[in-house]
Each structure stands twice: as C-alpha cells, then as structure tokens.
Design an enzyme around this catalytic site. Structure first.
Site, PDB file in Angstrom:
ATOM      1  N   ASP A 122       4.403   0.868  12.120  1.00  0.00           N
ATOM      2  CA  ASP A 122       3.243   0.181  11.542  1.00  0.00           C
ATOM      3  C   ASP A 122       3.143  -1.285  11.977  1.00  0.00           C
ATOM      4  O   ASP A 122       2.181  -1.970  11.616  1.00  0.00           O
ATOM      5  CB  ASP A 122       3.270   0.262  10.011  1.00  0.00           C
ATOM      6  CG  ASP A 122       2.880   1.643   9.506  1.00  0.00           C
ATOM      7  OD1 ASP A 122       2.419   2.468  10.311  1.00  0.00           O
ATOM      8  OD2 ASP A 122       3.033   1.894   8.288  1.00  0.00           O
ATOM      9  N   LYS A 175       0.829  -1.210   0.000  1.00  0.00           N
ATOM     10  CA  LYS A 175       0.000   0.000   0.000  1.00  0.00           C
ATOM     11  C   LYS A 175       0.861   1.256   0.000  1.00  0.00           C
ATOM     12  O   LYS A 175       0.662   2.166  -0.800  1.00  0.00           O
ATOM     13  CB  LYS A 175      -0.905   0.001   1.235  1.00  0.00           C
ATOM     14  CG  LYS A 175      -1.579   1.321   1.503  1.00  0.00           C
ATOM     15  CD  LYS A 175      -2.486   1.260   2.708  1.00  0.00           C
ATOM     16  CE  LYS A 175      -1.830   1.621   4.019  1.00  0.00           C
ATOM     17  NZ  LYS A 175      -1.581   3.059   4.218  1.00  0.00           N
ATOM     18  N   ARG A 179       0.043  14.742  13.352  1.00  0.00           N
ATOM     19  CA  ARG A 179       0.579  14.541  12.005  1.00  0.00           C
ATOM     20  C   ARG A 179       0.543  15.791  11.123  1.00  0.00           C
ATOM     21  O   ARG A 179      -0.195  15.855  10.135  1.00  0.00           O
ATOM     22  CB  ARG A 179      -0.151  13.387  11.313  1.00  0.00           C
ATOM     23  CG  ARG A 179       0.014  12.089  12.042  1.00  0.00           C
ATOM     24  CD  ARG A 179      -0.679  10.948  11.356  1.00  0.00           C
ATOM     25  NE  ARG A 179       0.133  10.320  10.332  1.00  0.00           N
ATOM     26  CZ  ARG A 179      -0.198   9.211   9.714  1.00  0.00           C
ATOM     27  NH1 ARG A 179      -1.319   8.595  10.013  1.00  0.00           N
ATOM     28  NH2 ARG A 179       0.581   8.684   8.799  1.00  0.00           N
ATOM     29  N   PRO A 180       1.349  16.796  11.474  1.00  0.00           N
ATOM     30  CA  PRO A 180       1.384  18.010  10.643  1.00  0.00           C
ATOM     31  C   PRO A 180       2.065  17.767   9.295  1.00  0.00           C
ATOM     32  O   PRO A 180       2.661  16.708   9.083  1.00  0.00           O
ATOM     33  CB  PRO A 180       2.232  18.964  11.498  1.00  0.00           C
ATOM     34  CG  PRO A 180       3.089  18.081  12.336  1.00  0.00           C
ATOM     35  CD  PRO A 180       2.306  16.827  12.575  1.00  0.00           C
ATOM     36  N   GLN A 206       6.816  19.998   7.376  1.00  0.00           N
ATOM     37  CA  GLN A 206       8.071  19.650   6.692  1.00  0.00           C
ATOM     38  C   GLN A 206       7.872  19.568   5.178  1.00  0.00           C
ATOM     39  O   GLN A 206       8.770  19.927   4.413  1.00  0.00           O
ATOM     40  CB  GLN A 206       8.624  18.313   7.214  1.00  0.00           C
ATOM     41  CG  GLN A 206       8.971  18.342   8.688  1.00  0.00           C
ATOM     42  CD  GLN A 206      10.031  19.373   9.005  1.00  0.00           C
ATOM     43  OE1 GLN A 206      11.073  19.426   8.349  1.00  0.00           O
ATOM     44  NE2 GLN A 206       9.771  20.219   9.985  1.00  0.00           N
TER      45      GLN A 206
HETATM   46  C1  UD1 Z   1       4.020   7.061   6.432  1.00  0.00           C
HETATM   47  C2  UD1 Z   1       3.226   5.798   6.218  1.00  0.00           C
HETATM   48  C3  UD1 Z   1       2.652   5.315   7.543  1.00  0.00           C
HETATM   49  C4  UD1 Z   1       3.768   5.151   8.572  1.00  0.00           C
HETATM   50  C5  UD1 Z   1       4.601   6.406   8.664  1.00  0.00           C
HETATM   51  C6  UD1 Z   1       5.824   6.250   9.568  1.00  0.00           C
HETATM   52  C7  UD1 Z   1       2.377   6.068   3.965  1.00  0.00           C
HETATM   53  C8  UD1 Z   1       1.208   6.310   3.079  1.00  0.00           C
HETATM   54  N1  UD1 Z   1       2.146   6.097   5.281  1.00  0.00           N
HETATM   55  O1  UD1 Z   1       3.139   8.054   6.931  1.00  0.00           O
HETATM   56  O2  UD1 Z   1       1.997   4.061   7.324  1.00  0.00           O
HETATM   57  O3  UD1 Z   1       3.215   4.886   9.836  1.00  0.00           O
HETATM   58  O4  UD1 Z   1       5.078   6.798   7.364  1.00  0.00           O
HETATM   59  O5  UD1 Z   1       6.612   5.202   9.123  1.00  0.00           O
HETATM   60  O6  UD1 Z   1       3.474   5.805   3.492  1.00  0.00           O
HETATM   61  N2  UD1 Z   1       5.844  14.924  10.830  1.00  0.00           N
HETATM   62  C9  UD1 Z   1       5.994  16.250  11.120  1.00  0.00           C
HETATM   63  N3  UD1 Z   1       5.898  17.152  10.098  1.00  0.00           N
HETATM   64  C10 UD1 Z   1       5.684  16.781   8.814  1.00  0.00           C
HETATM   65  C11 UD1 Z   1       5.535  15.426   8.513  1.00  0.00           C
HETATM   66  C12 UD1 Z   1       5.623  14.497   9.553  1.00  0.00           C
HETATM   67  O7  UD1 Z   1       6.187  16.635  12.274  1.00  0.00           O
HETATM   68  O8  UD1 Z   1       5.595  17.653   7.928  1.00  0.00           O
HETATM   69  C13 UD1 Z   1       5.948  13.909  11.910  1.00  0.00           C
HETATM   70  C14 UD1 Z   1       4.663  13.097  12.086  1.00  0.00           C
HETATM   71  O9  UD1 Z   1       3.728  13.776  12.887  1.00  0.00           O
HETATM   72  C15 UD1 Z   1       5.198  11.853  12.722  1.00  0.00           C
HETATM   73  C16 UD1 Z   1       6.576  11.679  12.067  1.00  0.00           C
HETATM   74  O10 UD1 Z   1       6.913  12.952  11.537  1.00  0.00           O
HETATM   75  O11 UD1 Z   1       5.363  12.039  14.103  1.00  0.00           O
HETATM   76  C17 UD1 Z   1       6.634  10.639  10.950  1.00  0.00           C
HETATM   77  O12 UD1 Z   1       5.588  10.886  10.030  1.00  0.00           O
HETATM   78  P1  UD1 Z   1       5.713  10.558   8.470  1.00  0.00           P
HETATM   79  O13 UD1 Z   1       6.939   9.749   8.246  1.00  0.00           O
HETATM   80  O14 UD1 Z   1       5.554  11.819   7.706  1.00  0.00           O
HETATM   81  O15 UD1 Z   1       4.455   9.648   8.227  1.00  0.00           O
HETATM   82  P2  UD1 Z   1       3.566   9.581   6.925  1.00  0.00           P
HETATM   83  O16 UD1 Z   1       4.393   9.872   5.724  1.00  0.00           O
HETATM   84  O17 UD1 Z   1       2.328  10.372   7.145  1.00  0.00           O
END
Ligand code: UD1
Length: 421
Positions: A305, A22, A122-123, A126
């Site tokens: 996950d 996925k 989940r902001p 970044q």
């Molecule tokens: C992706 C996966 C999800 C997995 C996650 C972490 C997909 C579709 N989803 O989610 O299944 O659980 O990676 O391995 O691939 N964060 C910030 N600012 C940002 C972006 C993220 O602070 O702009 C934080 C998030 O709140 C979180 C951490 O970074 O605490 C990791 O998130 P991220 O790796 O971005 O997760 P996703 O890409 O949403």
C-alpha cells in the site's frame, strides 16, 4: 466527479495529526456483527470505504449512528437478509469480511463474489477454505457464495498464501466456534493484531496475533465494546513521503512508529531524516534524494500500500531504483500517469526500474485506484506548474479530504466539486 488542482513546488512544513486507520476500522466494523450488544468505535476516519461498510451493516439490519464516533447495534441482524449484495461488494472488496462473523453468529450468510478489481484478480479462495475447515458448507451459484453451519467447530488450518482479509474472516469465525482453532501462516499486519485486541475485548480468547500462527479458543458469546481505532500507518507513510520529496520538515502526530519500520528504513536510506519525538515522528527531506530498492512483502516487510507513493520518491532520486511488487499483479497503474508527469520508469513484469532525478511538470492525470491516486497527489506537490488529478473519488476511499489536510503544511491544493471526469 471532483478534481484536485495542485500548484507544485512548496516545501511542506508544520504538524499533521494522523487519523484512524481505514484497514483497521473496516474489519472492526464487521466484528460488531459477532455480538448481541452495541459497539462504539472512536477515531473512525471519515472515508467513503467506512461509509460503504456502514451502509452494508445497515442493510444487514444493524442500527448504525455517527461517523467520527460510530455506534453499531446489531440487534436487528437476525431478522435481516444475512446477505452482502453485489452492488456493495463490487465497490469495496472488504465487504466480504462480513462472511465469517455472519456465519459464526447466525449460522448462514450469502455474499456476492467480489470478482476482479483494478489491482488484480484478488480471489477469496483462502477465506472459503478456512471457513470450510471450520465446518462451513459452501455453495457457489449465480455469482454468490452461500455458507451454512449449525455451529462451527475448531480446527487446524494452514493458509496457502498470507492474506490479511482471509486471516481476519477466519479468526472472527473461529472466535465463536466450538473448541480450539489453530491458524498457521496467518497475516501479521498491525490491523490483524488490532482485530485480535478488539475480539479479546469482546470476550474472545485469541493468542499469537502478530506472529505467523494463532490459537483461538472458541467461546459461546461475545459482547459489544468501546474502542478507539489505531492511527493509519499508510496515511502516515504517504505524508512521510510528502515531507521527504518536498525538502520538508513535518511532524506526524500520533504516527504509529512501530508499524512503520520498513518505511522509515527506506526513507532514511534515501537520505531523509526520521526522528522519533514525544508527540510523533518528524520527517525532514534532504536536498538530494538517493535511489532505493524496494520489494513489497507481507508485514513486517515493505507494504504494497506504499509502493505507488515511494515510486514518486524514487523518481526524484539521483540514480536508478528498482521496485518489485510481489503482493498484487497489475499494481503499476500509476506508472503511465507518473511518466506523463515526466518520471522515467520502465516496467517489466512485476518490476519497475525508476531512473532519476526527474524534473516533473504538471499536467492532467487520472486516478485509477486508491494508492495510485495518492502517488499522483505526491507527484503534483513537487511538479513544476499545475497538476490536475481527476477521479478523486478513489482517493476519498482512504484519505480524509486530503487537500484540507495538506494545505496547513503549505501545499497549494484546491478541490473543485463536480469538475473533471
Ligand atoms: C488488505 C488491505 C489492502 C492491502 C492488502 C495487502 C484491507 C481492507 N485491505 O487487502 O489495503 O493492500 O491487505 O497488504 O485491509 N489472495 C488469494 N486468495 C485469497 C485471499 C488473497 O490468493 O483468498 C491473494 C491476493 O490476491 C493477493 C494476496 O493474497 O495477491 C494478499 O491479499 P490480501 O492480504 O488478502 O489483501 P486484502 O485483505 O484484500
């Protein structure tokens, strides 16, 4: 709403083929927006999240056909709305991954802010900072983010946090920027590496994917490709736990062993045997499981996950396990439901102490998010009596008809349509 009823206590035995990932499919669907010609994706899993992404692409003007083999033709996007609406972004946060491709290929886009979700805030700060570094002009208003740029320009950018989606969004934008981009502190997940493979097949010049820094030489155009989605390491990990806790013996065909080292290490520590065979990975569950300590980390660490699923194993193990979640706040929503099934789990902050071995006994439980619901199914497989998992739509986001997949292994599971809220 559907429910799944599980009669626990069967040892799982046999072979199961791991389906496409996925989290690899979703960003690759978005990458199809970067080109002017059709892209064909094979081994696409039939999941509601993949359907939601196809719906989003169709709304943007793409012609999208098929499901297991998906053909995406972006010819109509230029005349489309260049917008990811709230209704879709709120059901699936990964919708924001269209932002980088739309901005890079069409010079502007409008994307709903995702807001909170069940497993934390989940902001997307970044994602936005990275795109801004490439020259995007960004405005936030009315719950939407508006992005504009005539032509993005290569830049050096360091992520403050390791983010999978953020890395993917910015790398897709940089692929069509003018000049070279260097991204530091990027995510190293296999799905990021896979996206780099896909973009390079499309004509991009990306180096270093899979390490913590990437260099991207921007190109003027990209072209459509034919690509098979890699097998899902989280689906494999979930079924590995199913074998381990049920004293099973299961061969996971096409399991992506190289992406599963952290999970394999923990299952072996718990006493399961993981054997790499020519056709895949065999997992043999022990008579008695040993406790394990887990800290979730970005790849190649233990994946968040898999945290909910491994907690079921910890509950069955003889002794105390400590599980610390460092990626998402509020990702212990499965705990109260597992406790209702008889697990002994105490949570303090981001740490869960799990004392076993528990004798789980079936009851009605409520799925709250995708991986939480997988943990409830696993618990149901080993619980005495009948477990009824409600709100199954969460599990359908990331597992293809899980009951049909596990039944050939001996699981006694049935889905009832439109039953149980
Ligand atoms: C992706 C996966 C999800 C997995 C996650 C972490 C997909 C579709 N989803 O989610 O299944 O659980 O990676 O391995 O691939 N964060 C910030 N600012 C940002 C972006 C993220 O602070 O702009 C934080 C998030 O709140 C979180 C951490 O970074 O605490 C990791 O998130 P991220 O790796 O971005 O997760 P996703 O890409 O949403």
């Amino acid at each position: 709403m559907d429910k799944i009823v599980i009669h626990g206590g069967q040892r799982l035995r046999g072979e199961i083929r791991i389906l496409g990932a996925k989290n690899a499919a979703l960003p690759i669907q978005c990458a199809a927006l970067l080109t002017a010609s059709p892209t064909t994706l094979r081994h696409v899993p039939r999941l509601s999240d993949v359907k939601t992404m196809s719906e989003l692409l169709a709304g943007l003007g793409c012609a999208v056909e098929g499901d297991r083999t998906l053909v995406i033709d972006p010819a109509g996007v230029a005349a489309g709305p260049l917008e990811a609406p709230y209704e879709l972004v709120k059901t699936m946060r990964a919708s924001v991954t269209v932002m980088g491709p739309l901005l890079a290929a069409y010079g502007r886009c409008r994307v709903s802010l995702p807001g909170g979700c069940a497993i934390g805030a989940r902001p997307i700060d970044q994602h936005l900072r990275g795109l801004e570094a490439l020259g995007a002009k960004i405005k936030l208003a009315h719950g939407y983010v508006d992005l504009k740029a005539k032509r993005l320009k290569g830049a050096v950018f360091t992520f403050d946090v390791v983010t999978v989606g953020g890395t993917q969004n910015v790398m897709m934008a940089a692929a069509l920027a003018k000049g070279t981009t260097r991204l530091e502190n990027v995510a190293r997940e296999p799905e990021v590496q896979e996206l780099a493979v896909v973009l390079n097949k499309m004509g991009a010049k990306i180096h270093g994917a899979g390490t913590s820094a990437m260099e991207i030489e921007g190109v003027d155009t990209l072209h459509g490709i034919d690509h098979a989605i890699l097998p899902d390491r989280i689906e494999a990990g979930t079924f590995m736990v199913a074998a381990a806790i049920s004293q099973g013996d299961v061969l996971l065909e096409h399991a992506p062993v190289d992406h599963l080292h952290a999970v394999i290490a923990k299952l072996e520590e718990a006493g399961a045997r993981c054997l790499v065979e020519p056709r895949g990975l065999r997992v043999i569950g022990p008579e008695a499981l040993k406790p394990i300590d887990i800290v979730t980390r970005p790849h190649p660490g233990f994946p968040t996950d898999m945290q909910a699923q491994i907690m079921v194993l910890a509950a069955m193990a003889d002794g105390a396990s400590v599980i610390r979640e460092t990626i998402f706040e509020n990702r212990f929503m499965h705990v109260p439901e597992l406790v209702r099934l008889g697990a002994n789990i105490v949570v303090s902050g981001n740490t869960a102490v799990v004392r076993g071995p528990a004798t789980l006994s079936g009851t009605i439980v409520m799925a709250t998010d995708l991986r939480a619901s997988a943990s409830l199914v696993l618990a149901g497989l080993v619980a005495e009596g009948t477990t009824e998992v409600r709100r199954v739509y969460h599990i359908d986001r990331g597992y293809e008809t899980i009951e049909d997949r596990l039944r050939p292994l001996g699981a006694r599971m049935t889905r009832y349509h439109g039953a149980g809220g």
